[in-house]
Design an enzyme around this catalytic site. Structure first.
Site, short mmCIF file in Angstrom:
data_model
loop_
_atom_site.label_atom_id
_atom_site.label_comp_id
_atom_site.label_asym_id
_atom_site.label_seq_id
_atom_site.Cartn_x
_atom_site.Cartn_y
_atom_site.Cartn_z
N THR A 29 -51.09 -11.78 13.08
CA THR A 29 -50.17 -11.66 11.95
C THR A 29 -50.65 -12.46 10.75
O THR A 29 -51.36 -13.47 10.91
CB THR A 29 -48.77 -12.16 12.36
OG1 THR A 29 -47.91 -12.23 11.20
CG2 THR A 29 -48.84 -13.55 12.97
N TYR A 38 -42.73 -18.96 15.51
CA TYR A 38 -43.45 -17.70 15.61
C TYR A 38 -44.87 -17.82 15.05
O TYR A 38 -45.84 -17.37 15.67
CB TYR A 38 -42.69 -16.60 14.86
CG TYR A 38 -43.45 -15.31 14.73
CD1 TYR A 38 -43.57 -14.44 15.81
CD2 TYR A 38 -44.05 -14.94 13.52
CE1 TYR A 38 -44.28 -13.25 15.70
CE2 TYR A 38 -44.76 -13.76 13.40
CZ TYR A 38 -44.87 -12.92 14.48
OH TYR A 38 -45.58 -11.74 14.36
#
Length: 355
Positions: A130, A173
């Site tokens: 990501t 995250y």
């Protein structure tokens, strides 16, 4: 035909949004596909049923969690190649339950890497990372121009954020995906694993079951199609480079095919400057597609939310041989049509006029 050695291709998270599109492409090209998925996200059972209806016994499913070390190792041991898409995918969820986020994204990834290291070391693995590994980009000046933020730095404005950007993990995250990203790269360095990483911007497209926390392009479209209010966190000038899932699938497959040339590398994968759009611009486009004003509310900024992220995609394009990308307006219109048809809702005005 299956993998290069006749074995099935393992797609962890293969019933998810990107995973199901990838599995569909692979099966359509004649490969046997092993979908490994816990089916924990709403709607993914529908994606698995769709894959089976299209490809029959060419798609096999293992319903299990990547934290199940034994079952994952068994699946990995028999794979000709691995695409690791399974993850806890939302920043908000990671803030509520950071231990679960850690266990899925770090421990699950390490389970997979070690299974390959010990039982199937020649199998290529491509990992879905990501852009959150780069943090909030707080050192870059961003200026509000009209309905979007733009970077003050001319090079960033022209090309976006490159892979030479220092890593700066924010939120649980960001930490878990960033740590997994680094483990995948280090297993290439330390053990010779044939691995590569794609650090994704915002991917959108068919089979996306968007929620407020993840899959926001589809989420905005679903809310708008249903005539429900849409909440923007922050001022809505946040900019993202959105990429149609068909282009993302191209990148994953090309990375696999070129693994001996790109192994041990990480690439930024996104729509690039040509597909950079602010939340306000996207909502204005959706309003035009539907032929009406949208009901939009505003709320406070959320933790870890970047005001701007546009990927510099030049390295990926050169190394992976990627072609042109779907223009974002066309891709969003296509997703709006698919969502309307899938949910039995009236077609967007632009589609009705074209019919």
């Amino acid at each position: 035909m299956s993998g290069v050695d006749g074995r099935p291709i393992l797609v962890t998270g293969g019933a998810g949004f990107i995973g199901s599109n990838l599995a569909d492409r692979l099966a359509g090209e004649g490969h046997r596909v092993l979908v490994y998925d816990a089916l924990s996200r709403p709607g993914v059972e529908t994606n698995l049923d769709w894959l089976r209806s299209r490809h029959g016994d060419r798609v096999e499913a293992i319903v299990a969690d990547i934290r199940d070390e034994g079952r994952l190792a068994e699946a990995a041991a028999g794979a000709g190649a691995v695409f690791h898409m399974a993850a806890q995918v939302a920043v908000t969820t990671s803030l509520v339950d950071p231990r679960d986020d850690f266990a899925i994204n770090i421990v699950g990834t390490l389970n997979l890497l070690d299974a390959l290291r010990t039982r199937n070391p020649e199998a290529p693995i491509v990992f879905a990372s990501t852009n959150k590994v780069y943090g909030d980009l707080a050192d870059i000046e961003f200026v509000a121009e009209g309905d979007r933020y733009v970077p003050g730095h001319a090079h960033v404005r022209e090309h976006g954020i490159g892979e030479d950007r220092p890593l700066d993990f924010h939120t649980p995250y960001g930490c878990s995906k960033g740590a997994a990203d680094q483990y995948v790269l280090d297993y290439a360095r330390s053990y010779g694993l044939r691995s590569a990483v794609l650090r994704m911007s915002c991917i959108y497209g068919q089979r996306q079951m968007g929620t407020e926390d993840q899959g926001w392009v589809a989420h905005f479209l679903i809310r708008a199609l249903e005539g429900r209010p849409i909440t923007l966190f922050g001022d809505g000038r946040q900019v993202r480079d959105i990429l149609d899932v068909s282009d993302a699938v191209d990148a994953y497959i090309n990375t696999w095919h070129g693994i001996d040339a790109v192994g041990g590398r990480a690439f930024n994968l996104g729509g690039g400057p040509a597909n950079a759009v602010s939340l306000r611009q996207l909502l204005a486009h959706i309003g035009r597609l539907l032929g009406r004003e949208l009901d939009i509310d505003y709320s406070d900024w959320r933790a870890g939310d970047q005001r701007y992220f546009v990927a510099d995609t030049r390295a990926a394009e050169a190394a992976l041989g990627l072609g042109g990308k779907v223009p974002w307006r066309d891709g969003v219109a296509r997703l709006a049509r698919w969502l309307a048809e899938a949910r039995g809702l009236p077609l967007p005005v632009a589609e009705e006029q074209a019919a």
